[in-house]
Design an enzyme around this catalytic site. Structure first.
Site, PDB file in Angstrom:
ATOM      1  N   GLN A 149       0.832  -1.199   0.000  1.00  0.00           N
ATOM      2  CA  GLN A 149       0.000   0.000   0.000  1.00  0.00           C
ATOM      3  C   GLN A 149       0.872   1.256   0.000  1.00  0.00           C
ATOM      4  O   GLN A 149       1.240   1.784   1.045  1.00  0.00           O
ATOM      5  CB  GLN A 149      -0.946   0.018   1.197  1.00  0.00           C
ATOM      6  CG  GLN A 149      -1.947   1.157   1.081  1.00  0.00           C
ATOM      7  CD  GLN A 149      -3.129   0.989   1.994  1.00  0.00           C
ATOM      8  OE1 GLN A 149      -3.184   0.104   2.824  1.00  0.00           O
ATOM      9  NE2 GLN A 149      -4.095   1.857   1.815  1.00  0.00           N
ATOM     10  N   PHE A 150       1.170   1.737  -1.200  1.00  0.00           N
ATOM     11  CA  PHE A 150       2.008   2.923  -1.335  1.00  0.00           C
ATOM     12  C   PHE A 150       1.349   4.161  -0.746  1.00  0.00           C
ATOM     13  O   PHE A 150       2.030   5.112  -0.377  1.00  0.00           O
ATOM     14  CB  PHE A 150       2.393   3.166  -2.807  1.00  0.00           C
ATOM     15  CG  PHE A 150       1.307   3.751  -3.645  1.00  0.00           C
ATOM     16  CD1 PHE A 150       1.229   5.127  -3.830  1.00  0.00           C
ATOM     17  CD2 PHE A 150       0.352   2.945  -4.255  1.00  0.00           C
ATOM     18  CE1 PHE A 150       0.227   5.681  -4.609  1.00  0.00           C
ATOM     19  CE2 PHE A 150      -0.651   3.490  -5.028  1.00  0.00           C
ATOM     20  CZ  PHE A 150      -0.715   4.854  -5.206  1.00  0.00           C
ATOM     21  N   THR A 151       0.024   4.162  -0.604  1.00  0.00           N
ATOM     22  CA  THR A 151      -0.663   5.347  -0.083  1.00  0.00           C
ATOM     23  C   THR A 151      -0.315   5.644   1.373  1.00  0.00           C
ATOM     24  O   THR A 151      -0.612   6.729   1.858  1.00  0.00           O
ATOM     25  CB  THR A 151      -2.193   5.222  -0.242  1.00  0.00           C
ATOM     26  OG1 THR A 151      -2.658   4.078   0.485  1.00  0.00           O
ATOM     27  CG2 THR A 151      -2.589   5.100  -1.708  1.00  0.00           C
TER      28      THR A 151
END
Length: 148
Positions: free
Chosen positions: A78-80
């Site tokens: 999850q890059f967010t």
């Protein structure tokens, strides 16, 4: 590197309506890799996650680790988690690793958790995923390798 740890009684991940990973008791991890992260950050996270004591012992105290309860891991990239929201209302993701490095460190993290004997299920890197979980407690913990 940032990891959100959620203690779960069950969790699963689906891509295009098909469940591709699922666990019972254990940790559902949201794993974010930053552009400055190194293998040292991965090793730090592996130590923290594997030794975190948030499962209840016989007296009801959070005193047991994932290993103690024979728990599994559902690991979701999850890059967010690297979002910067300081300016305006649209998050910036410039602190996130590029996809190639992000995936490499994400896979390395999962491999190192497997090497410790954990069953690790994963989502699909870069895909739109639907994640379902039953958060137990609720216990949700954020660990950032840059805040040691």
């Amino acid at each position: 590197m940032r990891v959100v740890i959620q203690k779960v009684t069950e969790a699963s991940v689906s891509v295009e309506g098909e469940i591709i990973g699922g666990i019972g008791t254990g940790f559902m991890l949201l794993v974010g890799i930053g552009k400055e992260d190194t293998e040292e950050d991965v090793d730090y996270m592996v130590r923290k996650v594997s030794n975190l004591r948030v499962f209840e012992d016989a007296e009801g105290r959070m005193n047991l680790s994932l290993k103690d309860v024979n728990g599994a891991i559902l690991s979701i990239s999850q890059f967010t988690l690297l979002a910067n929201t300081k300016k305006g209302n649209r998050p910036s993701f410039i602190e996130a690793a590029d996809p190639e490095a992000g995936e490499a460190y994400y896979q390395l993290f999962n491999q190192k958790m497997c090497a410790l004997g954990y069953r690790v299920e994963t989502g699909k890197f870069g895909a739109h995923m639907d994640v379902r979980l039953n958060n137990s407690g609720p216990v949700t913990i954020l660990i950032d390798s840059k805040n040691k």
